[in-house]
Design a protein around this motif. Structure first.
Motif, mmCIF file in Angstrom:
data_model
loop_
_atom_site.group_PDB
_atom_site.id
_atom_site.type_symbol
_atom_site.label_atom_id
_atom_site.label_comp_id
_atom_site.label_asym_id
_atom_site.label_seq_id
_atom_site.Cartn_x
_atom_site.Cartn_y
_atom_site.Cartn_z
ATOM 1 N N ASP A 158 92.994 51.101 56.251
ATOM 2 C CA ASP A 158 91.816 50.960 57.096
ATOM 3 C C ASP A 158 90.937 49.803 56.633
ATOM 4 O OD1 ASP A 158 92.685 53.128 58.552
ATOM 5 O OD2 ASP A 158 91.396 54.578 57.525
ATOM 6 N N ASP A 159 90.822 49.629 55.320
ATOM 7 C CA ASP A 159 90.031 48.514 54.782
ATOM 8 C C ASP A 159 90.630 47.181 55.214
ATOM 9 O OD1 ASP A 159 88.116 47.155 53.044
ATOM 10 O OD2 ASP A 159 89.828 46.790 51.730
ATOM 11 N N LEU A 160 91.940 47.050 55.093
ATOM 12 C CA LEU A 160 92.593 45.782 55.438
ATOM 13 C C LEU A 160 92.533 45.513 56.941
ATOM 14 C CD1 LEU A 160 95.621 46.154 53.027
ATOM 15 C CD2 LEU A 160 93.744 44.524 52.791
ATOM 16 N N VAL A 161 92.724 46.545 57.731
ATOM 17 C CA VAL A 161 92.642 46.387 59.187
ATOM 18 C C VAL A 161 91.225 45.955 59.586
ATOM 19 C CG1 VAL A 161 92.738 47.610 61.399
ATOM 20 C CG2 VAL A 161 94.559 47.923 59.707
ATOM 21 N N SER A 162 90.224 46.498 58.898
ATOM 22 C CA SER A 162 88.835 46.128 59.206
ATOM 23 C C SER A 162 88.562 44.656 58.899
ATOM 24 C CB SER A 162 87.860 47.013 58.408
ATOM 25 O OG SER A 162 87.816 46.630 57.034
ATOM 26 N N LEU A 163 89.374 44.072 58.009
ATOM 27 C CA LEU A 163 89.230 42.660 57.660
ATOM 28 C C LEU A 163 90.072 41.748 58.540
ATOM 29 C CD1 LEU A 163 89.266 42.992 53.759
ATOM 30 C CD2 LEU A 163 87.282 42.532 55.221
ATOM 31 N N GLY A 164 90.873 42.351 59.434
ATOM 32 C CA GLY A 164 91.654 41.546 60.354
ATOM 33 C C GLY A 164 93.151 41.683 60.245
ATOM 34 N N ALA A 165 93.643 42.516 59.326
ATOM 35 C CA ALA A 165 95.088 42.714 59.191
ATOM 36 C C ALA A 165 95.616 43.527 60.365
ATOM 37 C CB ALA A 165 95.412 43.425 57.882
ATOM 38 N N ALA A 166 96.895 43.317 60.675
ATOM 39 C CA ALA A 166 97.574 44.124 61.690
ATOM 40 C C ALA A 166 98.380 45.210 60.997
ATOM 41 C CB ALA A 166 98.488 43.242 62.530
ATOM 42 N N GLU A 167 98.483 46.373 61.636
ATOM 43 C CA GLU A 167 99.248 47.485 61.067
ATOM 44 C C GLU A 167 100.473 47.775 61.929
ATOM 45 O OE1 GLU A 167 98.834 52.241 59.931
ATOM 46 O OE2 GLU A 167 97.148 51.188 60.864
ATOM 47 N N THR A 168 101.626 47.955 61.268
ATOM 48 C CA THR A 168 102.842 48.355 61.960
ATOM 49 C C THR A 168 103.325 49.681 61.365
ATOM 50 O OG1 THR A 168 104.296 47.187 60.432
ATOM 51 C CG2 THR A 168 103.507 45.948 62.335
ATOM 52 N N THR A 169 104.425 50.205 61.916
ATOM 53 C CA THR A 169 104.889 51.519 61.464
ATOM 54 C C THR A 169 106.156 51.467 60.622
ATOM 55 O OG1 THR A 169 106.091 51.835 63.537
ATOM 56 C CG2 THR A 169 103.849 52.689 63.431
ATOM 57 N N THR A 170 106.884 50.324 60.611
ATOM 58 C CA THR A 170 108.132 50.250 59.844
ATOM 59 C C THR A 170 108.230 48.925 59.088
ATOM 60 O OG1 THR A 170 109.459 49.183 61.579
ATOM 61 C CG2 THR A 170 109.309 51.605 61.620
ATOM 62 N N PRO A 171 108.968 48.921 57.978
ATOM 63 C CA PRO A 171 109.225 47.655 57.285
ATOM 64 C C PRO A 171 109.926 46.625 58.168
ATOM 65 C CG PRO A 171 109.732 49.493 55.847
ATOM 66 C CD PRO A 171 109.469 50.077 57.205
ATOM 67 N N ALA A 172 110.811 47.081 59.067
ATOM 68 C CA ALA A 172 111.493 46.148 59.964
ATOM 69 C C ALA A 172 110.494 45.377 60.809
ATOM 70 C CB ALA A 172 112.469 46.907 60.864
ATOM 71 N N GLU A 173 109.455 46.052 61.284
ATOM 72 C CA GLU A 173 108.424 45.385 62.077
ATOM 73 C C GLU A 173 107.624 44.412 61.228
ATOM 74 O OE1 GLU A 173 107.505 48.829 65.420
ATOM 75 O OE2 GLU A 173 106.475 48.901 63.491
ATOM 76 N N VAL A 174 107.393 44.751 59.968
ATOM 77 C CA VAL A 174 106.706 43.822 59.065
ATOM 78 C C VAL A 174 107.534 42.549 58.895
ATOM 79 C CG1 VAL A 174 105.880 43.460 56.704
ATOM 80 C CG2 VAL A 174 105.487 45.650 57.825
ATOM 81 N N ALA A 175 108.838 42.714 58.669
ATOM 82 C CA ALA A 175 109.719 41.562 58.491
ATOM 83 C C ALA A 175 109.715 40.667 59.723
ATOM 84 C CB ALA A 175 111.138 42.029 58.181
ATOM 85 N N ALA A 176 109.799 41.276 60.898
ATOM 86 C CA ALA A 176 109.855 40.509 62.136
ATOM 87 C C ALA A 176 108.583 39.702 62.366
ATOM 88 C CB ALA A 176 110.108 41.443 63.318
ATOM 89 N N ALA A 177 107.442 40.185 61.847
ATOM 90 C CA ALA A 177 106.148 39.550 62.090
ATOM 91 C C ALA A 177 105.743 38.571 60.996
ATOM 92 C CB ALA A 177 105.075 40.624 62.230
ATOM 93 N N SER A 178 106.608 38.363 59.983
ATOM 94 C CA SER A 178 106.182 37.641 58.782
ATOM 95 C C SER A 178 107.097 36.477 58.420
ATOM 96 C CB SER A 178 106.119 38.611 57.599
ATOM 97 O OG SER A 178 105.300 39.729 57.876
#
Length: 299
Positions: free
Chosen positions: A42-62
């Protein structure tokens, strides 16, 4: 500009939260995955980070994904799972393991990811959650030169001292050696303090001789802040994690047919302490465990 590099971060524990916070605060587009520590997400999202639900989604976005978790088994699952990093990988992705991992596992994962066009690096940490939040961690990196050049700007967001140790796997090897030295000192401090107390020398007297002398150092000072002041947060690194790192050191020695009797002695000190049910206690508290085993107390 380095700020355009898309960063993924997995592992928002005591160290990872501060590291990720520095990345987003310094202009890196950041994607994180859901984590049991909701306050960190929640702290990171409040600073502008995006949240995903799986590591695969993190990889695809990075472009670069940092991993900061507890052990190699967790890292392997994050990479290999059905919804893991490899499943969402794209050519040009770089995965950086900041955990303290088994170098044998690191080399295996690097080889598995290479055919996917994914680079792998190890960048384990030194210091504490305080420095993670301040962006002044120490970091030892194992990576090819071109990969190091690509990831160094992002690492600089959370590290004050970066050493490029060598090729992939070398960062984790050096981290285990670093921890062997520090944990070896912890085992020595604990035994020396217990023997001192059994010999009618108080911890404060012991400290008055060591502090300011040639054997004084930052690690000694945080260790003794617990012994003398009972500050349980003086050095927030668990006995269980210490025992795990020393097992990895043993595997590293075995891989080179190296005899490491001192390393095994230190490992047994921490493994024995963890076996008493205090694996979640922090490293300086091993002084109490060793003292109790010898029928005395330091407080």
């Amino acid at each position: 500009m380095s700020g355009r590099t898309r960063i993924g971060f997995i592992g928002l524990g005591m160290m990872g939260h501060g590291m990720a916070r520095n990345l987003v605060a310094k202009g890196f587009p950041l994607t994180v995955v859901a984590h049991r520590r909701r306050e960190a997400v929640d702290d990171l999202v409040s600073l502008g980070a995006a949240e995903t639900t799986t590591p695969a989604e993190v990889a695809a976005a990075s472009d670069i994904v940092f991993i900061c978790v507890g052990n190699s088994a967790q890292v392997e699952t994050l990479v290999r799972d059905r919804s893991g990093l490899a499943a969402g990988a794209h050519r040009g992705l770089t995965i950086v393991d900041c955990s303290t991992s088994d170098p044998n596992s690191t080399l295996m994962l690097a080889a598995e990811l290479m055919p996917l066009g994914v680079d792998y690096a190890d960048a384990p940490l030194s210091r504490t959650p305080k420095e993670a939040m301040e962006g002044t961690l120490d970091c030892m990196v194992g990576a090819a030169d071109a990969v190091f050049a690509r990831i160094e700007p992002a690492i600089s967001a959370w590290a004050g001292r970066i050493v490029h140790v060598g090729k992939v796997g070398d960062g984790h090897k050096m981290k285990l050696l670093n921890n062997f030295v520090s944990l070896g000192y912890a085992a020595i401090y604990a035994e020396a303090l217990a023997l001192a107390r059994k010999s009618d020398i108080e911890p404060a007297t012991f400290d008055s001789v060591i502090r300011g002398g040639r054997m004084d150092c930052g690690f000694y000072q945080t260790f003794m802040r617990y012994v003398l002041e009972r500050d349980e947060n003086a050095h927030k690194f668990s006995i269980g994690n210490a025992a795990k790192d020393l097992r990895y050191l043993e595997a590293m020695a075995d891989a080179t047919a190296f005899a490491n009797p001192v390393g095994n002695a230190v490992k047994n000190t921490f493994a024995g302490a963890a076996a008493t049910g205090r694996a979640n206690h922090y490293v300086p508290m091993i002084s109490d465990i060793v003292a109790a085993a010898n029928g005395t107390r330091l407080d």
